[in-house]
Write a protein that holds these residues in place. Structure first.
Motif, PDB file in Angstrom:
ATOM      1  N   SER A 150       0.832  -1.237   0.058  1.00  9.94           N
ATOM      2  CA  SER A 150       0.014   0.156   0.048  1.00  9.94           C
ATOM      3  C   SER A 150       1.003   1.229  -0.131  1.00  9.94           C
ATOM      4  CB  SER A 150      -0.819  -0.020   1.212  1.00  9.94           C
ATOM      5  OG  SER A 150      -0.278   0.231   2.475  1.00  9.94           O
ATOM      6  N   SER A 151       2.093   1.200   0.717  1.00  9.12           N
ATOM      7  CA  SER A 151       2.834   2.598   0.708  1.00  9.12           C
ATOM      8  C   SER A 151       3.650   2.619  -0.629  1.00  9.12           C
ATOM      9  CB  SER A 151       3.784   2.444   1.943  1.00  9.12           C
ATOM     10  OG  SER A 151       4.731   1.218   1.829  1.00  9.12           O
ATOM     11  N   HIS A 152       3.948   1.516  -1.307  1.00 11.11           N
ATOM     12  CA  HIS A 152       4.511   1.564  -2.546  1.00 11.11           C
ATOM     13  C   HIS A 152       3.557   2.029  -3.666  1.00 11.11           C
ATOM     14  CE1 HIS A 152       7.298   0.650  -5.700  1.00 11.11           C
ATOM     15  NE2 HIS A 152       6.316  -0.306  -6.205  1.00 11.11           N
ATOM     16  N   LEU A 153       2.296   1.842  -3.598  1.00 11.90           N
ATOM     17  CA  LEU A 153       1.207   2.399  -4.323  1.00 11.90           C
ATOM     18  C   LEU A 153       1.054   3.813  -4.341  1.00 11.90           C
ATOM     19  CD1 LEU A 153      -1.463  -0.522  -4.288  1.00 11.90           C
ATOM     20  CD2 LEU A 153      -0.127   0.280  -6.557  1.00 11.90           C
ATOM     21  N   THR A 154       0.980   3.990  -3.104  1.00 16.76           N
ATOM     22  CA  THR A 154       1.051   5.579  -2.657  1.00 16.76           C
ATOM     23  C   THR A 154       1.995   6.249  -3.016  1.00 16.76           C
ATOM     24  OG1 THR A 154      -0.156   4.714  -0.625  1.00 16.76           O
ATOM     25  CG2 THR A 154       0.829   7.224  -0.512  1.00 16.76           C
ATOM     26  N   GLU A 155       3.281   5.777  -2.976  1.00 13.37           N
ATOM     27  CA  GLU A 155       4.398   6.607  -3.724  1.00 13.37           C
ATOM     28  C   GLU A 155       4.274   6.694  -4.992  1.00 13.37           C
ATOM     29  OE1 GLU A 155       7.042   8.252  -2.526  1.00 13.37           O
ATOM     30  OE2 GLU A 155       5.706   8.257  -0.732  1.00 13.37           O
ATOM     31  N   LEU A 156       3.888   5.422  -5.801  1.00 15.47           N
ATOM     32  CA  LEU A 156       3.784   5.536  -7.291  1.00 15.47           C
ATOM     33  C   LEU A 156       2.537   6.519  -7.867  1.00 15.47           C
ATOM     34  CD1 LEU A 156       4.080   1.532  -7.973  1.00 15.47           C
ATOM     35  CD2 LEU A 156       5.542   3.476  -8.466  1.00 15.47           C
ATOM     36  N   LYS A 157       1.449   6.496  -6.936  1.00 22.38           N
ATOM     37  CA  LYS A 157       0.303   7.397  -7.526  1.00 22.38           C
ATOM     38  C   LYS A 157       0.690   8.820  -7.114  1.00 22.38           C
ATOM     39  CE  LYS A 157      -3.242   4.223  -6.142  1.00 22.38           C
ATOM     40  NZ  LYS A 157      -4.430   3.893  -5.367  1.00 22.38           N
ATOM     41  N   LYS A 158       1.543   9.319  -6.194  1.00 21.69           N
ATOM     42  CA  LYS A 158       1.955  10.531  -5.771  1.00 21.69           C
ATOM     43  C   LYS A 158       3.154  10.845  -7.218  1.00 21.69           C
ATOM     44  CE  LYS A 158       2.027  10.664  -0.892  1.00 21.69           C
ATOM     45  NZ  LYS A 158       2.904  11.014   0.064  1.00 21.69           N
ATOM     46  N   LYS A 159       3.933  10.329  -7.376  1.00 26.61           N
ATOM     47  CA  LYS A 159       4.850  10.407  -8.805  1.00 26.61           C
ATOM     48  C   LYS A 159       4.046  10.591 -10.064  1.00 26.61           C
ATOM     49  CE  LYS A 159       8.831   7.755  -7.017  1.00 26.61           C
ATOM     50  NZ  LYS A 159       9.716   6.590  -7.184  1.00 26.61           N
ATOM     51  N   HIS A 160       2.830   9.746 -10.182  1.00 23.68           N
ATOM     52  CA  HIS A 160       2.086   9.858 -11.184  1.00 23.68           C
ATOM     53  C   HIS A 160       1.324  11.222 -11.468  1.00 23.68           C
ATOM     54  CE1 HIS A 160      -1.590   9.210 -13.883  1.00 23.68           C
ATOM     55  NE2 HIS A 160      -0.729   8.410 -14.587  1.00 23.68           N
ATOM     56  N   GLU A 161       0.923  11.639 -10.011  1.00 26.07           N
ATOM     57  CA  GLU A 161       0.179  12.924 -10.034  1.00 26.07           C
ATOM     58  C   GLU A 161       1.286  13.956 -10.139  1.00 26.07           C
ATOM     59  OE1 GLU A 161      -2.141  15.190  -6.332  1.00 26.07           O
ATOM     60  OE2 GLU A 161      -2.285  13.334  -6.541  1.00 26.07           O
ATOM     61  N   HIS A 162       2.340  13.939  -9.775  1.00 25.06           N
ATOM     62  CA  HIS A 162       3.347  14.844 -10.059  1.00 25.06           C
ATOM     63  C   HIS A 162       3.663  15.037 -11.408  1.00 25.06           C
ATOM     64  CE1 HIS A 162       6.863  17.698  -9.100  1.00 25.06           C
ATOM     65  NE2 HIS A 162       7.540  17.041  -9.941  1.00 25.06           N
ATOM     66  N   LEU A 163       3.872  14.052 -12.221  1.00 26.94           N
ATOM     67  CA  LEU A 163       4.273  14.241 -13.476  1.00 26.94           C
ATOM     68  C   LEU A 163       2.954  14.700 -14.359  1.00 26.94           C
ATOM     69  CD1 LEU A 163       5.982  10.667 -14.146  1.00 26.94           C
ATOM     70  CD2 LEU A 163       7.164  12.874 -14.383  1.00 26.94           C
TER      71      LEU A 163
END
Length: 55
Positions: free
Chosen positions: A4-17
């Motif tokens: 879940s924390s890995h998914l959260t980080e990936l989603k944050k990166k996606h949103e930032h991009l």
């Protein structure tokens, strides 16, 4: 790192991009190759998120 924390980080990166691409597309002096590269990276993140959510 938990899934879940890995998914959260990936989603944050996606949103930032997403934000970065949106801002770059507003500028007339933007390098189209850089925008394409960021979009490709964004798509790769989305694919990874989908893959992990389906697992």
């Amino acid at each position: 790192m938990s899934l879940s924390s890995h998914l959260t980080e990936l989603k944050k990166k996606h949103e930032h991009l997403s934000f970065e691409v949106e801002e770059m597309e507003k500028s007339p002096a933007t390098d189209p190759l850089k925008v394409a590269m960021l979009k490709k990276k964004k798509l790769q993140l989305k694919d990874e998120i989908s893959r992990l959510m389906d697992a």
